[in-house]
Design an enzyme around this catalytic site. Structure first.
Site, PDB file in Angstrom:
ATOM      1  N   GLU A  33      52.110  34.201  53.666  1.00 17.91           N
ATOM      2  CA  GLU A  33      50.849  33.551  53.962  1.00 17.91           C
ATOM      3  C   GLU A  33      50.965  32.043  53.808  1.00 17.91           C
ATOM      4  O   GLU A  33      51.819  31.544  53.086  1.00 17.91           O
ATOM      5  CB  GLU A  33      49.772  34.089  53.029  1.00 17.91           C
ATOM      6  CG  GLU A  33      50.209  34.143  51.593  1.00 17.91           C
ATOM      7  CD  GLU A  33      49.396  35.156  50.806  1.00 17.91           C
ATOM      8  OE1 GLU A  33      48.463  34.699  50.152  1.00 17.91           O
ATOM      9  OE2 GLU A  33      49.672  36.349  50.857  1.00 17.91           O
ATOM     10  N   CYS A  88      47.604  32.685  46.091  1.00 13.54           N
ATOM     11  CA  CYS A  88      48.797  33.262  45.484  1.00 13.54           C
ATOM     12  C   CYS A  88      49.098  34.708  45.824  1.00 13.54           C
ATOM     13  O   CYS A  88      49.079  35.581  44.971  1.00 13.54           O
ATOM     14  CB  CYS A  88      48.691  33.129  43.971  1.00 13.54           C
ATOM     15  SG  CYS A  88      48.020  31.576  43.467  1.00 13.54           S
TER      16      CYS A  88
HETATM   17  N1  SAH Z   1      56.514  29.151  42.094  1.00 10.42           N
HETATM   18  C1  SAH Z   1      55.854  27.886  42.120  1.00 10.42           C
HETATM   19  C2  SAH Z   1      54.840  27.713  43.239  1.00 10.42           C
HETATM   20  C3  SAH Z   1      53.908  28.831  43.543  1.00 10.42           C
HETATM   21  S1  SAH Z   1      52.457  29.100  42.627  1.00 10.42           S
HETATM   22  C4  SAH Z   1      55.196  27.633  40.775  1.00 10.42           C
HETATM   23  O1  SAH Z   1      55.311  28.471  39.897  1.00 10.42           O
HETATM   24  O2  SAH Z   1      54.657  26.555  40.569  1.00 10.42           O
HETATM   25  C5  SAH Z   1      51.439  27.675  42.699  1.00 10.42           C
HETATM   26  C6  SAH Z   1      50.556  27.561  41.461  1.00 10.42           C
HETATM   27  O3  SAH Z   1      49.532  28.584  41.415  1.00 10.42           O
HETATM   28  C7  SAH Z   1      51.371  27.723  40.172  1.00 10.42           C
HETATM   29  O4  SAH Z   1      50.961  26.766  39.233  1.00 10.42           O
HETATM   30  C8  SAH Z   1      50.992  29.121  39.757  1.00 10.42           C
HETATM   31  O5  SAH Z   1      51.252  29.322  38.401  1.00 10.42           O
HETATM   32  C9  SAH Z   1      49.527  29.168  40.127  1.00 10.42           C
HETATM   33  N2  SAH Z   1      48.938  30.517  40.148  1.00 10.42           N
HETATM   34  C10 SAH Z   1      49.547  31.694  40.364  1.00 10.42           C
HETATM   35  N3  SAH Z   1      48.667  32.705  40.281  1.00 10.42           N
HETATM   36  C11 SAH Z   1      47.469  32.164  39.999  1.00 10.42           C
HETATM   37  C12 SAH Z   1      46.159  32.688  39.787  1.00 10.42           C
HETATM   38  N4  SAH Z   1      45.908  33.983  39.878  1.00 10.42           N
HETATM   39  N5  SAH Z   1      45.161  31.822  39.502  1.00 10.42           N
HETATM   40  C13 SAH Z   1      45.405  30.486  39.439  1.00 10.42           C
HETATM   41  N6  SAH Z   1      46.596  29.931  39.645  1.00 10.42           N
HETATM   42  C14 SAH Z   1      47.627  30.750  39.925  1.00 10.42           C
END
Ligand code: SAH
Length: 353
Positions: A100, A344
């Site tokens: 996505e 996400c």
């Molecule tokens: N792998 C990378 C990029 C992808 S996630 C990383 O870890 O940064 C992008 C951001 O969204 C990250 O900070 C991640 O921790 C956050 N994220 C993941 N799931 C989430 C959720 N359910 N609610 C809020 N933020 C979330």
């Protein structure tokens, strides 16, 4: 069979066309149609000779959809639209895998693409939907660029993307070989021409990956998903941290700042009862003490399959104020796109389940 145009690096594309007899400036004209004028339809490329247009049809595949049949390898499997102007696309690749990408719009006229770098994710953060089904594969450079051009095409003809955040599915530092060339085209003047400083790469915080990026001296911003003030909490919610520990993450981020001069953003998801106390805010401030850094607070976006909860607004505010009181610069990120599963990995799960 030949590959879609986006699968060619700029030099390869020029080489391919020039060996078919094109002068170099014609290659530039083609790129302008694709990147600035948002079309890969030879019939519309009125400044190209008829012979060139006919060659395009012969040289590149014509199996995809509509105007972009020669450009993309993926198919648009779904588009959803939120009330706040957010749009999300689900792309399906020829091997059946899906990712996505999201277009976010705000009142400052920012048009931001949120990109995925992998199908699935191996990092297994406890709060994230992307890793629930594990890691499948890296995306290619062309697949990353395709997300950008597809999102750009959702905008009216006179508008284009202004920002990129690499915050979709996957861990970018594990796929730099595809990501960095894709970003180079996104930011080049004869590509999408997005300013370098308007590109942010978000990482789970792999010190090796961050140091590799520092050594590449990238012009992009780095965001590190910290999410905890100490190893105890970080190990519990981000299992990858057990391999290196929070100090190694922060010192790698320091190295990125030292090498690039780009201020690092620390992302911090607020999970009720897990990492949202005032004491934890103070300890986080201590960890980041005297750094030129900014903390981006993200109230947790609930994922159906997971038991975490978002703190109430008062707790979010208390955490932010405590950090500020300790001299840390704070932003609270109002998350867009909740109503369309924009966060996400959620749309992909819904569509594949
Ligand atoms: N792998 C990378 C990029 C992808 S996630 C990383 O870890 O940064 C992008 C951001 O969204 C990250 O900070 C991640 O921790 C956050 N994220 C993941 N799931 C989430 C959720 N359910 N609610 C809020 N933020 C979330």
């Amino acid at each position: 069979m030949t590959s879609p145009i986006l699968d060619y690096e700029p030099d390869e594309l020029a080489g391919c066309l020039m060996s078919a007899g094109w002068p170099r400036y014609r290659v530039g004209q083609l790129r302008r149609w694709i990147f600035a004028r948002k079309t890969a339809e030879p019939a519309k490329m009125t400044d190209l000779s008829k012979a060139c247009r006919a060659q395009l049809t012969q040289l590149f595949p014509t199996t995809g959809e509509g105007e972009n049949r020669s450009l993309f390898s993926g198919e648009l499997a779904a588009v959803s639209r939120g009330g706040d102007g957010t749009q999300k696309i689900l792309l399906q690749w020829p091997d059946g895998q899906r990712v996505e990408a999201v277009l976010l719009r705000d009142d400052r006229d920012h048009r931001t693409a949120c990109l995925s770098t992998q199908v699935g994710c191996a990092m297994r953060c406890a709060f994230c939907a992307s890793g629930l089904d594990g890691f499948v594969r890296n995306l290619t450079r062309g697949e990353i660029l395709e997300q950008l051009l597809r999102l750009n095409a959702l905008l009216p003809p006179t508008e284009r993307l202004t920002h990129i955040v690499v915050m979709g599915m996957g861990e970018p530092t594990l796929n730099l070989d595809a990501l960095i060339p894709a970003l180079a085209e996104a930011t080049s003047a004869d590509g999408l021409d997005i300013g370098n400083r308007r590109v942010t790469i978000s990482t789970v915080g792999r010190p090796d990956g961050i140091r590799k990026m520092a050594a590449m001296n990238l012009p992009y911003k780095l965001a590190v998903s910290l999410h905890a003030p100490d190893d105890e909490v970080r190990n519990a919610i981000m299992p990858s941290n057990r391999g290196w520990g929070i100090d190694a993450v922060i010192s790698a981020a320091d190295a990125y700042f030292a090498a690039t001069g780009r201020r690092v953003t620390y992302e911090y998801i607020l999970l009720r009862g897990v990492n949202d106390s005032a004491d934890q805010a103070r300890r986080l401030a201590n960890r980041l003490n005297r750094r030129t850094a900014i903390v981006n607070l993200i109230p947790y976006n609930p994922v159906e399959e997971l038991a975490f909860r978002r703190p109430d607004d008062a707790a979010v505010l208390r955490f932010a104020r405590t950090l500020e009181g300790e001299g840390i610069q704070v932003k609270v990120r109002f998350r867009k796109g909740d109503s369309i599963d924009a966060a996400c990995g959620q749309l992909r799960r819904r569509m594949t389940l």
